[in-house]
Motif scaffolding. Structure first.
Motif, PDB file in Angstrom:
ATOM      1  N   ILE A  12       5.020   1.548  -7.357  1.00 56.97           N
ATOM      2  CA  ILE A  12       5.737   0.395  -7.753  1.00 56.97           C
ATOM      3  C   ILE A  12       5.581  -0.705  -6.746  1.00 56.97           C
ATOM      4  N   PHE A  13       6.015   0.006  -5.532  1.00 52.70           N
ATOM      5  CA  PHE A  13       6.075  -1.109  -4.323  1.00 52.70           C
ATOM      6  C   PHE A  13       4.793  -1.650  -3.968  1.00 52.70           C
ATOM      7  N   VAL A  14       3.514  -0.902  -3.992  1.00 57.94           N
ATOM      8  CA  VAL A  14       2.486  -1.418  -3.669  1.00 57.94           C
ATOM      9  C   VAL A  14       1.657  -2.439  -4.867  1.00 57.94           C
ATOM     10  N   SER A  15       2.219  -1.915  -5.921  1.00 61.28           N
ATOM     11  CA  SER A  15       1.781  -3.062  -7.195  1.00 61.28           C
ATOM     12  C   SER A  15       2.644  -4.246  -6.882  1.00 61.28           C
ATOM     13  N   GLY A  16       3.701  -4.405  -6.742  1.00 63.24           N
ATOM     14  CA  GLY A  16       4.593  -5.632  -6.604  1.00 63.24           C
ATOM     15  C   GLY A  16       3.846  -6.436  -5.234  1.00 63.24           C
ATOM     16  N   LEU A  17       3.639  -5.660  -4.174  1.00 69.99           N
ATOM     17  CA  LEU A  17       3.131  -6.382  -3.102  1.00 69.99           C
ATOM     18  C   LEU A  17       1.763  -6.820  -3.383  1.00 69.99           C
ATOM     19  N   ARG A  18       1.005  -6.010  -4.161  1.00 72.45           N
ATOM     20  CA  ARG A  18      -0.338  -6.742  -4.419  1.00 72.45           C
ATOM     21  C   ARG A  18      -0.249  -7.866  -5.313  1.00 72.45           C
ATOM     22  N   ALA A  19       0.729  -8.177  -6.241  1.00 74.17           N
ATOM     23  CA  ALA A  19       0.700  -9.357  -7.238  1.00 74.17           C
ATOM     24  C   ALA A  19       1.264 -10.275  -6.313  1.00 74.17           C
ATOM     25  N   VAL A  20       2.061 -10.180  -5.275  1.00 73.06           N
ATOM     26  CA  VAL A  20       2.667 -11.136  -4.156  1.00 73.06           C
ATOM     27  C   VAL A  20       1.564 -11.692  -3.588  1.00 73.06           C
ATOM     28  N   LEU A  21       0.483 -10.854  -3.019  1.00 77.67           N
ATOM     29  CA  LEU A  21      -0.629 -11.250  -2.075  1.00 77.67           C
ATOM     30  C   LEU A  21      -1.811 -11.859  -2.910  1.00 77.67           C
ATOM     31  N   ASP A  22      -2.122 -11.515  -4.247  1.00 78.52           N
ATOM     32  CA  ASP A  22      -3.042 -11.846  -4.816  1.00 78.52           C
ATOM     33  C   ASP A  22      -2.613 -13.305  -5.357  1.00 78.52           C
ATOM     34  N   ALA A  23      -1.339 -13.547  -5.530  1.00 81.84           N
ATOM     35  CA  ALA A  23      -0.928 -15.073  -6.074  1.00 81.84           C
ATOM     36  C   ALA A  23      -1.117 -16.064  -4.953  1.00 81.84           C
ATOM     37  N   GLU A  24      -1.142 -15.850  -3.897  1.00 78.62           N
ATOM     38  CA  GLU A  24      -1.430 -16.465  -2.630  1.00 78.62           C
ATOM     39  C   GLU A  24      -2.834 -17.281  -2.434  1.00 78.62           C
ATOM     40  N   PRO A  25      -2.810 -18.596  -2.465  1.00 81.92           N
ATOM     41  CA  PRO A  25      -4.037 -19.219  -2.157  1.00 81.92           C
ATOM     42  C   PRO A  25      -4.794 -18.659  -0.884  1.00 81.92           C
ATOM     43  N   GLY A  26      -6.165 -18.363  -1.066  1.00 87.78           N
ATOM     44  CA  GLY A  26      -6.828 -17.852   0.052  1.00 87.78           C
ATOM     45  C   GLY A  26      -6.695 -16.628   0.553  1.00 87.78           C
ATOM     46  N   MET A  27      -6.136 -15.572  -0.270  1.00 90.41           N
ATOM     47  CA  MET A  27      -6.042 -14.355  -0.210  1.00 90.41           C
ATOM     48  C   MET A  27      -6.453 -13.548  -1.549  1.00 90.41           C
ATOM     49  N   THR A  28      -7.010 -12.424  -1.269  1.00 97.24           N
ATOM     50  CA  THR A  28      -7.412 -11.625  -2.029  1.00 97.24           C
ATOM     51  C   THR A  28      -7.359  -9.893  -1.893  1.00 97.24           C
ATOM     52  N   VAL A  29      -6.682  -9.253  -2.602  1.00101.96           N
ATOM     53  CA  VAL A  29      -6.560  -7.675  -2.296  1.00101.96           C
ATOM     54  C   VAL A  29      -7.971  -7.026  -2.670  1.00101.96           C
ATOM     55  N   VAL A  30      -8.687  -6.610  -2.275  1.00102.65           N
ATOM     56  CA  VAL A  30     -10.079  -5.934  -2.457  1.00102.65           C
ATOM     57  C   VAL A  30      -9.943  -4.561  -2.680  1.00102.65           C
ATOM     58  N   GLY A  31      -8.755  -3.906  -2.357  1.00105.27           N
ATOM     59  CA  GLY A  31      -8.644  -2.396  -2.841  1.00105.27           C
ATOM     60  C   GLY A  31      -7.373  -1.747  -2.519  1.00105.27           C
ATOM     61  N   VAL A  32      -6.751  -0.939  -3.148  1.00104.61           N
ATOM     62  CA  VAL A  32      -5.670  -0.138  -2.904  1.00104.61           C
ATOM     63  C   VAL A  32      -5.599   1.358  -2.767  1.00104.61           C
ATOM     64  N   ALA A  33      -5.053   1.891  -1.560  1.00105.49           N
ATOM     65  CA  ALA A  33      -5.132   3.290  -1.418  1.00105.49           C
ATOM     66  C   ALA A  33      -3.828   3.832  -1.255  1.00105.49           C
ATOM     67  N   ALA A  34      -3.818   5.103  -1.854  1.00104.35           N
ATOM     68  CA  ALA A  34      -2.415   6.002  -1.763  1.00104.35           C
ATOM     69  C   ALA A  34      -2.447   6.956  -0.547  1.00104.35           C
ATOM     70  N   THR A  35      -3.597   7.248   0.101  1.00 99.91           N
ATOM     71  CA  THR A  35      -3.511   8.317   0.957  1.00 99.91           C
ATOM     72  C   THR A  35      -4.287   7.530   2.385  1.00 99.91           C
ATOM     73  N   GLY A  36      -4.070   8.230   3.404  1.00 98.91           N
ATOM     74  CA  GLY A  36      -4.830   7.610   4.652  1.00 98.91           C
ATOM     75  C   GLY A  36      -6.325   7.947   4.485  1.00 98.91           C
ATOM     76  N   ALA A  37      -6.769   9.260   3.851  1.00 95.00           N
ATOM     77  CA  ALA A  37      -8.206   9.296   3.967  1.00 95.00           C
ATOM     78  C   ALA A  37      -8.750   8.061   2.879  1.00 95.00           C
ATOM     79  N   ASP A  38      -8.040   7.776   1.828  1.00 94.28           N
ATOM     80  CA  ASP A  38      -8.721   6.577   0.888  1.00 94.28           C
ATOM     81  C   ASP A  38      -8.718   5.281   1.537  1.00 94.28           C
ATOM     82  N   ALA A  39      -7.580   4.936   2.446  1.00 94.78           N
ATOM     83  CA  ALA A  39      -7.508   3.873   2.891  1.00 94.78           C
ATOM     84  C   ALA A  39      -8.804   3.788   4.137  1.00 94.78           C
ATOM     85  N   LEU A  40      -8.898   4.807   4.772  1.00 91.02           N
ATOM     86  CA  LEU A  40     -10.006   4.859   5.811  1.00 91.02           C
ATOM     87  C   LEU A  40     -11.352   4.650   5.036  1.00 91.02           C
TER      88      LEU A  40
END
Length: 215
Positions: A12-40
């Protein structure tokens, strides 16, 4: 365009954060991870400008991800976004190489500003975190009898106060005798004393050099 990845195991937190950042001009979220391994994996695959990471995640915490991104030579800069504001976590993030540290309770505008600043190459620490850091370093300085000295100069002064000679100090610290002489010169200047004997007196008055050695 600032390309971002987000890593947090609270959907829920990461979904809200993604919405905030994607709405910003000049920003785009290219991926979301839930684990450290996926983030790397995402970081290696996408090579984003900024990785926004939680500290605690399954499969490798955010600090481990930062260290591994650096080891992999990725240009990605990192912003830790967490609920933890204690000294231990903040300093661990600094040691790992984080470029910013913000708290989850921070408003959306401040998080966006932190992301932009990190992307520009700045180091960013939220107001609460900055206060923690200042308090920590103030405590460290207060605990040190000579806060004007560097950590290595403290080591040298401790050995000088024990009566250890320059050659033995150099051997013990794994540096050259010339380096030790330079450290001693700096110590004399910073303590405003004329010679080694006076420095020893000052050091012993402050409780250094408890066990005297020869050499």
């Amino acid at each position: 365009m600032i390309r971002l990845i987000l890593a947090d195991d609270h959907p829920i937190f990461v979904s809200g954060l993604r919405a905030v950042l994607d709405a910003e001009p000049g920003m785009t979220v290219v991926g979301v991870a839930a684990t450290g391994a996926d983030a790397l994996h995402l970081a290696v695959e996408q090579r984003p400008d900024v990785a926004v990471l939680d500290v605690n995640m399954p499969g490798g915490d955010g600090l481990t991800v930062i260290a591994r991104m650096r080891a992999a030579g990725l240009p990605t800069r990192s912003l830790i976004l967490t609920m933890y504001d204690d000294d231990e976590n903040v300093l661990a993030a600094l040691r790992a190489g984080a470029h910013g540290y913000a708290l989850k309770g921070t408003g959306g505008e401040e998080i966006v500003a932190a992301v932009r600043a990190v992307a520009r190459g700045e180091a960013v620490f939220g107001a609460g975190v900055a206060a923690q850091m200042l308090a920590h370093f103030a405590r460290v300085a207060a605990a040190s009898p000579f806060p004007q000295l560097t950590e290595r100069e403290h080591e040298v002064l401790e050995l000088v106060a024990r009566g250890v000679g320059n050659a033995a100090i150099a051997h013990r610290l794994g540096v050259s005798a010339k380096t030790v002489r330079n450290h001693v010169s700096n110590i004399l200047a910073k303590l405003h004393v004329a010679d080694r004997s006076a420095a020893i007196v000052r050091a012993r008055e402050a409780g250094l050099g408890g066990s005297h050695e020869s050499g």
